[in-house]
Scaffold this active site. Sequence first.
Site, PDB file in Angstrom:
ATOM      1  N   HIS A   1      69.194   2.862  -5.608  1.00 12.08           N
ATOM      2  CA  HIS A   1      69.368   2.049  -4.404  1.00 12.08           C
ATOM      3  C   HIS A   1      67.997   1.975  -3.721  1.00 12.08           C
ATOM      4  CE1 HIS A   1      70.682   1.329  -0.218  1.00 12.08           C
ATOM      5  NE2 HIS A   1      71.864   0.959  -0.693  1.00 12.08           N
TER       6      HIS A   1
ATOM      7  N   ASP B   1      70.337  11.810  -4.662  1.00 18.68           N
ATOM      8  CA  ASP B   1      70.941  10.871  -3.718  1.00 18.68           C
ATOM      9  C   ASP B   1      72.443  10.884  -3.991  1.00 18.68           C
ATOM     10  OD1 ASP B   1      72.141   8.671  -2.613  1.00 18.68           O
ATOM     11  OD2 ASP B   1      70.635   7.222  -3.239  1.00 18.68           O
TER      12      ASP B   1
ATOM     13  N   GLN C   1      76.938   8.059  -3.273  1.00 24.59           N
ATOM     14  CA  GLN C   1      78.174   7.735  -3.994  1.00 24.59           C
ATOM     15  C   GLN C   1      78.795   8.992  -4.607  1.00 24.59           C
ATOM     16  OE1 GLN C   1      79.478   4.736  -3.830  1.00 24.59           O
ATOM     17  NE2 GLN C   1      77.691   3.750  -2.897  1.00 24.59           N
TER      18      GLN C   1
ATOM     19  N   LYS D   1      80.628   7.110   3.759  1.00 28.47           N
ATOM     20  CA  LYS D   1      81.126   6.807   2.409  1.00 28.47           C
ATOM     21  C   LYS D   1      82.197   7.807   1.985  1.00 28.47           C
ATOM     22  CE  LYS D   1      76.993   4.447   0.988  1.00 28.47           C
ATOM     23  NZ  LYS D   1      77.106   3.007   0.827  1.00 28.47           N
TER      24      LYS D   1
ATOM     25  N   CYS E   1      71.548  -3.820  -2.864  1.00 25.42           N
ATOM     26  CA  CYS E   1      70.357  -3.030  -2.494  1.00 25.42           C
ATOM     27  C   CYS E   1      69.767  -2.312  -3.704  1.00 25.42           C
ATOM     28  CB  CYS E   1      70.670  -2.003  -1.401  1.00 25.42           C
ATOM     29  SG  CYS E   1      71.152  -2.750   0.130  1.00 25.42           S
TER      30      CYS E   1
HETATM   31  N1  PLP Z   1      72.064   5.454  -2.101  1.00 25.76           N
HETATM   32  C1  PLP Z   1      73.128   4.913  -2.680  1.00 25.76           C
HETATM   33  C2  PLP Z   1      73.411   5.194  -4.121  1.00 25.76           C
HETATM   34  C3  PLP Z   1      73.977   4.074  -1.948  1.00 25.76           C
HETATM   35  O1  PLP Z   1      75.050   3.533  -2.525  1.00 25.76           O
HETATM   36  C4  PLP Z   1      73.680   3.840  -0.582  1.00 25.76           C
HETATM   37  C5  PLP Z   1      74.520   2.914   0.205  1.00 25.76           C
HETATM   38  O2  PLP Z   1      75.158   2.038  -0.324  1.00 25.76           O
HETATM   39  C6  PLP Z   1      72.561   4.466  -0.015  1.00 25.76           C
HETATM   40  C7  PLP Z   1      71.776   5.267  -0.802  1.00 25.76           C
HETATM   41  C8  PLP Z   1      72.213   4.270   1.423  1.00 25.76           C
HETATM   42  O3  PLP Z   1      73.193   4.824   2.239  1.00 25.76           O
HETATM   43  P1  PLP Z   1      73.148   4.643   3.841  1.00 25.76           P
HETATM   44  O4  PLP Z   1      72.984   3.173   4.075  1.00 25.76           O
HETATM   45  O5  PLP Z   1      74.454   5.164   4.301  1.00 25.76           O
HETATM   46  O6  PLP Z   1      71.980   5.417   4.335  1.00 25.76           O
END
Ligand code: PLP
Length: 408
Positions: free
Chosen positions: A125, A202, A205, A228, A366
């Site tokens: 992401h 990260d 998910q 999430k 993203c």
């Molecule tokens: N990393 C992953 C794999 C994600 O799916 C997301 C959000 O969709 C993020 C990071 C970013 O999360 P946040 O916008 O809650 O900071």
Amino acid sequence: MITNDNISEIRLAFPALNQQVNNRQLVYFDNAATTLKPKVVSEAIAGYYNTINSNVHRGVHHLSQQATYAFENARKSVQQFINAGNSNEIIFTKGTTDAINLVAHSFGKKFINEGDEIIISQMEHHANIVPWQTVCEEKGAKLKVIPVTEKGELILDEYENLFTGKTKIVSVTHISNVLGTINPIKKIIETAHKYNVPVMIDGAQGIVHEKIDVQDLDCDFYCFSGHKIYGPMGTGVLYGKEDWLEKLPPYQTGGEMIKNVTFEKTTFNELPFKFEAGTPNVGGAVGLEAALAFVSHTGLDEIFNHEKELLEYGTEKLSEIEGLKIYGTAANKSGVISFLLDGIHQYDAGTILDQLGIAVRTGNHCAQPLIKSLGIQGTVRASFALYNTSEEIDIFAKAILKVKEMLG
Ligand code: PLP
């Protein structure tokens, strides 16, 4: 078990499910973007603001002490949820993005120098690309990328080949938000540790699709967003091994994170407060605690099994549709189905599905580098949560046929 008999009871806990969109019963399949919240979460937040509503760690008065107690209890609940060894290894953040920025900037400031290398993967992401890229630009370091197979799995042999004496950190996603691939993070961590390189995961998910035990994983950093995992937006967690957190400089400075301030010099507070500058989101932390309690009470295994069944059923139903291609066919997958319909733009498909009361995500999710590597501009993504049902998948499959009929 989550079954047809008890799912309606579970669904009752989520008020947002009980609404019509475009005159149809809502089918919410945008859970990878954010999950709906059980009533207990908004009740916990309201409870905090309606009674305690005080700042933490500052006042001697009763309500302030209650706020500190509630906030620190939430921290302990997170610690237990991911089995961290110590509650001072739990830093409250605004979310995953905030947590990755914290580590990238703080680690980068102290440990990254010109010519150094940072390993990420092709399925990241933007939140796990851009902060590291920024550090690389500032320090003259280099980003190295683990490639992905056509099925959407990381090529682990190539991963190991990326290590050199200059590798300083690895940061990879636990689960791809586009493809649903569950990465073998334990193996990825083991490999990096062979080269004495720390690993950040990260878990945006991952936290909602696997039981996380940070001690068993032996990860150096793990982060996730509250929203999430059925918790409030604007909340999140960074877990870091105490040794690493002690070594890292503060990310932001100001109140709460100091021990002593003079105009000549400031000394910093101990963990975890060193990384929590300013007034924290206490109501959010209390809401997150309620979400984790809800998930634990429902049963993590129950939830994972239910989502697995939905994934299998959804994959079967969608595969029957002519001209529909699924992106992401890894052997180990979470409840995410990304797809395209022959000759139909993802936005058009998403718009018609919305008219039929179905919420899915469309676009690049993203993850532009990954989407580009697939040779496409985006996908339609359906992602499942504990309250979704196989009946909703039937409605979804019929709606896709309708999209084809209208636009095909
Ligand atoms: N990393 C992953 C794999 C994600 O799916 C997301 C959000 O969709 C993020 C990071 C970013 O999360 P946040 O916008 O809650 O900071």
